[in-house]
Design a protein around this motif. Structure first.
Motif, PDB file in Angstrom:
ATOM      1  N   LEU A 161       0.877  -1.254  -0.082  1.00  0.00           N
ATOM      2  CA  LEU A 161      -0.004  -0.006   0.072  1.00  0.00           C
ATOM      3  C   LEU A 161       0.956   1.374   0.084  1.00  0.00           C
ATOM      4  O   LEU A 161       0.614   2.224  -0.812  1.00  0.00           O
ATOM      5  CB  LEU A 161      -0.955  -0.013   1.251  1.00  0.00           C
ATOM      6  N   VAL A 162       2.068   1.336   0.901  1.00  0.00           N
ATOM      7  CA  VAL A 162       2.840   2.381   0.986  1.00  0.00           C
ATOM      8  C   VAL A 162       3.391   2.624  -0.585  1.00  0.00           C
ATOM      9  O   VAL A 162       3.560   3.957  -1.000  1.00  0.00           O
ATOM     10  CB  VAL A 162       3.900   2.355   1.850  1.00  0.00           C
ATOM     11  N   PHE A 163       3.892   1.581  -1.056  1.00  0.00           N
ATOM     12  CA  PHE A 163       4.861   1.668  -2.430  1.00  0.00           C
ATOM     13  C   PHE A 163       3.853   2.426  -3.568  1.00  0.00           C
ATOM     14  O   PHE A 163       4.034   3.146  -4.414  1.00  0.00           O
ATOM     15  CB  PHE A 163       5.335   0.255  -2.742  1.00  0.00           C
ATOM     16  N   TRP A 164       2.606   1.461  -3.516  1.00  0.00           N
ATOM     17  CA  TRP A 164       1.689   1.818  -4.630  1.00  0.00           C
ATOM     18  C   TRP A 164       0.926   3.151  -4.502  1.00  0.00           C
ATOM     19  O   TRP A 164       1.050   3.950  -5.451  1.00  0.00           O
ATOM     20  CB  TRP A 164       0.350   0.859  -4.576  1.00  0.00           C
ATOM     21  N   LEU A 165       0.414   3.590  -3.316  1.00  0.00           N
ATOM     22  CA  LEU A 165      -0.106   4.826  -3.256  1.00  0.00           C
ATOM     23  C   LEU A 165       1.044   6.208  -3.294  1.00  0.00           C
ATOM     24  O   LEU A 165       0.970   7.031  -3.832  1.00  0.00           O
ATOM     25  CB  LEU A 165      -0.550   5.209  -1.669  1.00  0.00           C
ATOM     26  N   GLY A 166       2.290   5.789  -2.960  1.00  0.00           N
ATOM     27  CA  GLY A 166       3.512   6.751  -3.253  1.00  0.00           C
ATOM     28  C   GLY A 166       3.582   6.906  -4.688  1.00  0.00           C
ATOM     29  O   GLY A 166       3.590   8.142  -5.112  1.00  0.00           O
ATOM     30  N   ILE A 167       3.574   5.739  -5.466  1.00  0.00           N
ATOM     31  CA  ILE A 167       3.882   6.003  -6.871  1.00  0.00           C
ATOM     32  C   ILE A 167       2.492   6.619  -7.622  1.00  0.00           C
ATOM     33  O   ILE A 167       2.856   7.409  -8.431  1.00  0.00           O
ATOM     34  CB  ILE A 167       3.913   4.550  -7.735  1.00  0.00           C
ATOM     35  N   MET A 168       1.627   6.239  -7.015  1.00  0.00           N
ATOM     36  CA  MET A 168       0.353   6.816  -7.778  1.00  0.00           C
ATOM     37  C   MET A 168       0.163   8.537  -7.318  1.00  0.00           C
ATOM     38  O   MET A 168      -0.146   9.132  -8.323  1.00  0.00           O
ATOM     39  CB  MET A 168      -0.886   6.303  -7.070  1.00  0.00           C
TER      40      MET A 168
END
Lengths: 178, 194
Positions: free
Chosen positions: B48-55
């Motif tokens: 979640l951290v990684f994906w929301l960061g990329i988004m």
């Protein structure tokens, strides 16, 4: 078929590549923005925690008691006739009602059967390919005070059914029923 | 509804265990699964951290905006009752693009804004044709990348956690097309009845 598995492995890395190239090109402070966005992820995981505990414990009780197997066994001759794996029934029932509940059921199925089993793959696909009809109708119609929903519920639930059937068919075709 | 299902599963489980003599297993499952659920929620943080960061980076870089421009003609076709330059179209597009990348939390406020705009257009407390089309598309799910599912598969040591991305996309496309067709069908049927 090969195309679908190619998409599965390439899509995410290529998307990240595109995002980072475009962002760097536009001189956006990528790392700082990434960290800022990532903070939301921590919050989201903790928000999910009580939902997951509640749902996973409840369905575990049902499974450990043997009641779930008995229920599934009862349905299984009928479902097998249509090529539906009976173990997926709990997820199909919960999916349109609550998203977090469905996530709990999906997790429990993956835990019981393994992520790379037929049912595990099917649950993974089903979880992603339909959304929580009742929740969406309640939130959106409730937020703006719509009292007469007309045919909205019918369309939503039938679309869920299509999503469930599509998941079963596509997972059977790609991975085979084993 | 969720309340009834949740309580019933546990109630039936405990009663069945009394009759079936599986109380011991139920006891073990109770504590083991609670423990498991916490481990999974914590484990979800990574993805979640990684994906929301990329988004967030994608959003700032204008990629979601670019996608919204690509889908604009499609959305105009899907919502013939909304005027071309009405703000509702913009909100609908933001909601769809956020949904595609699994940003449920960002999608909901945009969706509510879209509904408010559509309500102003219709001016009644009866669901309008555009509202139902909008909700039909949302309920059929528009997710392209099912991040949470991937995280759970990783947690249980899947040999290939992302192998379900392709099947999810195909199933999503089918259910979305199904939703559009059903929505049209019921709309024209309701016109004929009036």
């Amino acid at each position: 078929m090969a195309v679908i598995s190619l998409i599965s492995t390439w899509l995410i890395p290529c998307f990240i590549l595109l995002v980072l190239i475009v962002a760097s090109w536009k001189r956006i402070p990528t790392y700082e923005i990434f960290v800022e966005g990532g903070k939301e992820g921590v919050k989201m995981a903790f928000t999910l925690l009580p939902f997951l505990v509640g749902m996973i414990v409840s369905i575990s009780i049902l499974r450990a008691s043997g009641a779930l197997d008995a229920f599934v066994g009862l349905l299984s001759p009928l479902l097998s006739y249509f090529g539906v794996p009976p173990d997926i029934v709990p997820l199909a029932l919960v999916r349109p009602i609550s998203g977090t509940a469905a996530l709990g059921v999906t997790t429990e199925i993956i835990d019981s059967y393994g992520p790379d089993s037929f049912v595990g793959r099917l649950a993974s696909t089903m979880q992603g390919s339909t959304d929580t009809t009742l929740y969406i109708l309640t939130v959106y119609f409730g937020a703006v005070g719509i009292k007469k929903m007309r045919y909205a519920l019918k369309v939503g639930l039938l679309a869920d059914l299509i999503g469930i059937i599509a998941s079963i068919v596509i997972v059977t075709i790609i991975f085979g029923q084993s | 509804m969720v309340n009834i299902i949740w309580a019933l599963m546990a109630i039936i489980g405990v009663i069945y265990a009394m009759i079936n003599g599986t109380m011991d297993q139920v006891n073990k499952a109770l504590f083991k699964s609670a423990d498991e659920a916490v481990t999974i929620s914590i484990g979800l943080i990574s993805i979640l951290v990684f994906w929301l960061g990329i988004m967030k980076v994608a959003e700032k870089a204008g990629i979601l905006h670019m996608l919204a421009r690509i889908f604009r003609p499609v959305v105009l076709k899907l919502f013939p009752d909304i005027p071309k330059d009405h703000p509702a179209i913009g909100y609908i597009l933001s909601n769809f693009t956020a949904n595609m990348f699994g940003l449920g939390n960002a999608a909901t406020p945009m969706g509510i804004k879209a509904m408010e705009q559509m309500k102003q257009l219709s001016g009644t407390d009866t669901a309008s044709r555009s509202m139902i089309t909008f909700l039909a598309l949302n309920t059929s799910s528009l997710t392209i990348i099912p991040t949470t599912v991937i995280a759970i598969r990783m947690h249980y040591n899947s040999a290939s956690p992302t192998e379900i991305v392709g099947t999810t996309i195909v199933a999503t496309v089918i259910s979305t097309l199904g939703a559009i067709v059903l929505d049209r069908f019921f709309h024209y049927r309701s016109l004929r009845r009036e």
